[in-house]
Design a protein around this motif. Structure first.
Motif, mmCIF file in Angstrom:
data_model
loop_
_atom_site.group_PDB
_atom_site.id
_atom_site.type_symbol
_atom_site.label_atom_id
_atom_site.label_comp_id
_atom_site.label_asym_id
_atom_site.label_seq_id
_atom_site.Cartn_x
_atom_site.Cartn_y
_atom_site.Cartn_z
ATOM 1 N N GLU B 220 -64.223 -21.119 -22.532
ATOM 2 C CA GLU B 220 -63.674 -22.460 -22.364
ATOM 3 C C GLU B 220 -62.514 -22.771 -23.300
ATOM 4 O O GLU B 220 -61.744 -23.669 -23.020
ATOM 5 N N THR B 221 -62.412 -22.054 -24.420
ATOM 6 C CA THR B 221 -61.449 -22.507 -25.410
ATOM 7 C C THR B 221 -60.296 -21.544 -25.699
ATOM 8 O O THR B 221 -59.246 -21.992 -26.134
ATOM 9 N N CYS B 222 -60.506 -20.236 -25.502
ATOM 10 C CA CYS B 222 -59.520 -19.296 -26.038
ATOM 11 C C CYS B 222 -58.533 -18.797 -24.996
ATOM 12 O O CYS B 222 -58.838 -18.692 -23.815
ATOM 13 N N ASP B 223 -57.328 -18.485 -25.471
ATOM 14 C CA ASP B 223 -56.343 -17.830 -24.627
ATOM 15 C C ASP B 223 -56.549 -16.321 -24.651
ATOM 16 O O ASP B 223 -56.440 -15.644 -23.645
ATOM 17 N N GLU B 224 -56.798 -15.823 -25.859
ATOM 18 C CA GLU B 224 -57.017 -14.390 -26.013
ATOM 19 C C GLU B 224 -58.297 -14.141 -26.795
ATOM 20 O O GLU B 224 -58.700 -14.952 -27.610
ATOM 21 N N VAL B 225 -58.904 -13.003 -26.543
ATOM 22 C CA VAL B 225 -60.171 -12.699 -27.195
ATOM 23 C C VAL B 225 -60.158 -11.288 -27.769
ATOM 24 O O VAL B 225 -59.604 -10.361 -27.162
ATOM 25 N N ASN B 226 -60.731 -11.153 -28.955
ATOM 26 C CA ASN B 226 -60.964 -9.850 -29.523
ATOM 27 C C ASN B 226 -62.457 -9.642 -29.639
ATOM 28 O O ASN B 226 -63.156 -10.487 -30.192
ATOM 29 N N SER B 236 -59.351 -6.032 -26.797
ATOM 30 C CA SER B 236 -58.566 -7.245 -27.004
ATOM 31 C C SER B 236 -57.779 -7.527 -25.748
ATOM 32 O O SER B 236 -57.066 -6.651 -25.275
ATOM 33 N N THR B 237 -57.915 -8.737 -25.253
ATOM 34 C CA THR B 237 -57.185 -9.064 -24.035
ATOM 35 C C THR B 237 -57.188 -10.572 -23.811
ATOM 36 O O THR B 237 -57.675 -11.326 -24.644
ATOM 37 N N THR B 238 -56.619 -11.011 -22.688
ATOM 38 C CA THR B 238 -56.682 -12.427 -22.364
ATOM 39 C C THR B 238 -58.110 -12.764 -21.950
ATOM 40 O O THR B 238 -58.850 -11.896 -21.482
ATOM 41 N N THR B 239 -58.467 -14.042 -22.132
ATOM 42 C CA THR B 239 -59.821 -14.459 -21.792
ATOM 43 C C THR B 239 -60.137 -14.172 -20.329
ATOM 44 O O THR B 239 -61.208 -13.713 -19.985
ATOM 45 N N LYS B 240 -59.149 -14.433 -19.487
ATOM 46 C CA LYS B 240 -59.331 -14.249 -18.056
ATOM 47 C C LYS B 240 -59.675 -12.795 -17.749
ATOM 48 O O LYS B 240 -60.624 -12.495 -17.023
ATOM 49 N N ASP B 241 -58.914 -11.892 -18.353
ATOM 50 C CA ASP B 241 -59.132 -10.467 -18.132
ATOM 51 C C ASP B 241 -60.466 -9.995 -18.664
ATOM 52 O O ASP B 241 -61.113 -9.134 -18.085
ATOM 53 N N GLY B 313 -51.001 -6.096 -22.483
ATOM 54 C CA GLY B 313 -51.822 -7.109 -23.123
ATOM 55 C C GLY B 313 -53.311 -6.814 -23.117
ATOM 56 O O GLY B 313 -54.094 -7.546 -23.693
ATOM 57 N N HIS B 314 -53.753 -5.775 -22.482
ATOM 58 C CA HIS B 314 -55.181 -5.448 -22.458
ATOM 59 C C HIS B 314 -55.411 -4.165 -23.248
ATOM 60 O O HIS B 314 -55.063 -3.077 -22.814
ATOM 61 N N TRP B 315 -55.999 -4.339 -24.444
ATOM 62 C CA TRP B 315 -56.227 -3.204 -25.322
ATOM 63 C C TRP B 315 -57.705 -2.856 -25.340
ATOM 64 O O TRP B 315 -58.559 -3.729 -25.362
ATOM 65 N N VAL B 316 -57.998 -1.568 -25.345
ATOM 66 C CA VAL B 316 -59.394 -1.148 -25.419
ATOM 67 C C VAL B 316 -59.466 0.138 -26.228
ATOM 68 O O VAL B 316 -58.516 0.918 -26.260
ATOM 69 N N GLN B 317 -60.601 0.318 -26.922
ATOM 70 C CA GLN B 317 -60.788 1.563 -27.669
ATOM 71 C C GLN B 317 -60.852 2.726 -26.687
ATOM 72 O O GLN B 317 -61.592 2.691 -25.710
ATOM 73 N N ASP B 318 -60.089 3.755 -26.997
ATOM 74 C CA ASP B 318 -59.955 4.838 -26.053
ATOM 75 C C ASP B 318 -61.078 5.857 -26.234
ATOM 76 O O ASP B 318 -60.866 6.966 -26.686
#
Lengths: 258, 329
Positions: B220-226, B236-241, B313-318
């Motif tokens: 509900e509150t964030c634009d991006e999340v880690n 790490s990515t956008t909340t939507k993603d 904009g969408h980062w993930v541990q590889d």
């Protein structure tokens, strides 16, 4: 089956009468979970304390399996209290840090079964631990040696040890992380199925209550403003306060189904 | 240029049991007016990350073992206490989970609210008091003129959190760090407080870092999340993603554990075991032993997985094991 009829609890204070519980009627059949929701101060805890016979009621009746509890003498109350057990929010605070898990659980078992031999106690404690998903070999350990989730399992084992008819779980998962919360919720559902327990599940998290409870009662200012099946209350609320409460739950925006 | 740019932050604690790598290589950018979330279980290092930025880590046993945190040309990690004092509480403010233990019970609200003004803005007396009353009104405390002379215990939990917010925002900071600001509150009050933070953010243009374990609040509150696990960001990515296309097995496991995402009677997903012991150096993927939704046999064992950008904009541990998707049973 637990049946409350027109239960009231008033406190007389300097500032007048506080109607903490004001004419509440509800039933919790065996094997069913009633979710009790409402904000702090609405009377949830006073209600559960009345049911637990920790507070005398002002008027109304509490019947467990057709036995009236409000007229019992103090001595009888103590005997009956075994039939209700509570699980609290904070498993760190609700277990005695100086007692081993065995000592805590054996004490609870002996409440119901009187003096039993150490072998029998060990056996019963082992079964209890198994029920809540903790290996029996850990029974000589102390609470601090367990994680938060394990401690809450032990607190649940402690509650079911005297073979109660009703469990009141007061915010049992609020202090836990999501991953542990899901373990405890699965456990509570399993116990409800296997032991045919009645349960009052108090929580402010409506998502959790809807998931777990069969019926939901919404409390506001000491009164029940809405009761019904979990799906009805959650998806088709009729009361304004319920709607407001549901509206406040943070929703997870789903953009596609996973 | 981002407002705050954290690069490879490492915070270690030297304890008798060994070095605890509480935060181990965290990078994060916060843009002006943005809301950034950090989610994870207790002990994952969320709070330590933010405490490190403000120099609130007790040293010893803690120490900043590496990294930079650039804020308007100043490195918060190496600038020293004196410089930090001009920033903390003025340009970057923080609110905590428990408003009772973070307000001074012996001090009237008025004093606690005007203190930041006296220290940072050299505003005193009637003018400061006037600003404090104004701020209290802004955060929705009725009768502010009277209430300002109350003590913290005279307020309810939600009201206290409002006072905290008023205190944090009275100096009009650029960045607000909110550490589980609503965990101790009721849903209805939680909504009010979250709405309030959002409103203030819009009015003052403040950026916010939200630390929480509640994915609903994040949504509900964030634009991006880690998503943080064992001292590192795993995704790490956008909340939507994050909710529509979670990639890391840990993120997927967290989402699968929430009752709200299940129908009634369905078993919830549980994450077995415990987070790793951070006193031992991790070789390989930290989530391997608990990975049920990916393929644990493919998890890296010889090196720690690095974050890679899969889509912009969408980062993930590889880690091949954590990115693998197990076919549903």
């Amino acid at each position: 089956m637990l049946k409350l009829t027109d239960l009231t609890k008033h406190f007389h204070t300097k500032h007048g009468i506080v109607r903490a519980v004001d004419g509440v009627s509800l039933t919790v059949p065996n094997g069913k979970i009633l979710g009790l929701v409402g904000e702090s101060g609405c009377g949830k805890s006073t209600l559960s304390r009345c049911v637990m016979q920790l507070l005398p009621v002002s008027s109304g009746s509490i019947k467990l399996n057709d036995e009236e509890l409000t007229i019992l003498s103090a001595k009888e109350v103590r005997r009956h209290r075994l039939d209700f057990q509570m699980v609290f929010q904070d498993p760190y605070a609700s277990l005695n840090p100086r007692m081993t898990i065995f000592a805590t659980l054996a004490e609870a078992v002996r409440q119901r079964h009187g003096k039993i031999s150490k072998t029998e106690a060990t056996q019963r404690v082992a079964t209890l631990l198994e029920t809540v998903g903790i290996a029996a070999k850990y029974m000589q350990k102390y609470p601090h040696e367990f994680s938060g989730g394990q401690r809450q399992r032990i607190a649940i084992a402690r509650a079911i040890a005297p073979e109660p008819k009703l469990i009141i779980a007061d915010e049992p998962v609020s202090a836990l992380d999501v991953s542990i919360q899901s373990q405890i919720l699965n456990l509570l559902r399993q116990l409800q199925r296997d032991l045919d327990l009645g349960m009052i599940f108090i929580s402010h998290d409506l998502g959790v209550v809807h998931y777990l409870a069969d019926n939901i009662a919404v409390m506001y200012h000491g009164k029940l403003v809405e009761t019904g099946s979990a799906d009805d209350v959650f998806y088709r609320p009729t009361n304004d306060y319920t709607k407001q409460l549901l509206n406040a739950v943070p929703k997870i925006a789903r953009h596609s189904d996973v | 240029m981002p407002l705050l740019s954290v690069n490879n932050l490492k915070t270690y604690f030297d304890t008798r049991a060994g070095i605890v790598r509480a935060v181990d290589g965290v990078s994060l950018n916060v843009e002006k007016e943005q809301s950034v979330g950090i989610v994870g279980e207790s002990g994952s290092g969320k709070s330590v990350t933010c405490y490190s930025l403000l120099g609130l880590i007790p040293m010893p046993p803690g120490r900043i073992a590496g990294g930079t945190a650039m804020y308007e040309g100043t490195d918060l990690l190496s600038c020293g206490e004196k410089t930090l004092r001009t920033i903390r509480g003025k340009r970057i403010s923080m609110i905590f989970q428990d408003p009772m233990s973070s307000l001074n019970p012996y001090m009237k609200i008025s004093k606690q609210l005007t203190e930041p003004l006296e220290i940072h803005d050299n505003i005193h007396g009637k003018k400061a008091r006037h600003l404090a009353i104004e701020m209290l009104e802004k955060v929705g405390i009725k009768d502010a003129e009277k209430r300002i002379d109350s003590y913290p215990h005279e307020f309810s939990g939600g009201m206290r959190q409002r006072v905290m917010i008023a205190m944090a925002l009275i100096t009009k900071p650029d960045l607000l760090i909110a550490d589980e600001p609503t965990t101790a509150l009721d849903v209805t009050v939680q909504k009010q407080v979250l709405d309030l933070i959002k409103d203030m953010q819009r009015d003052l243009g403040t950026a916010v870092i939200f630390i929480t374990h509640d994915l609903g609040v994040v949504s509900e509150t964030c634009d991006e999340v880690n998503v943080m696990y064992a001292g590192r960001f795993v995704e790490s990515t956008t909340t939507k993603d994050l909710f529509s296309n979670p990639l890391h097995a840990y993120t997927r496991a967290l989402e699968a554990s929430i009752p709200a995402m299940h129908s009634k009677g369905e078993d919830l997903h549980t994450i077995p075991g415990l987070p790793p012991d951070l006193t031992k150096p991790l070789h390989g993927c930290s989530f391997k032993p608990r990975n049920l939704l990916g393929d644990a046999s493919l998890c890296l064992t010889d090196q720690q997985p690095e974050l890679v950008e899969t889509t912009p904009g969408h980062w993930v541990q590889d880690c091949p094991g954590c990115r693998a998707v197990r076919k549903s049973e």
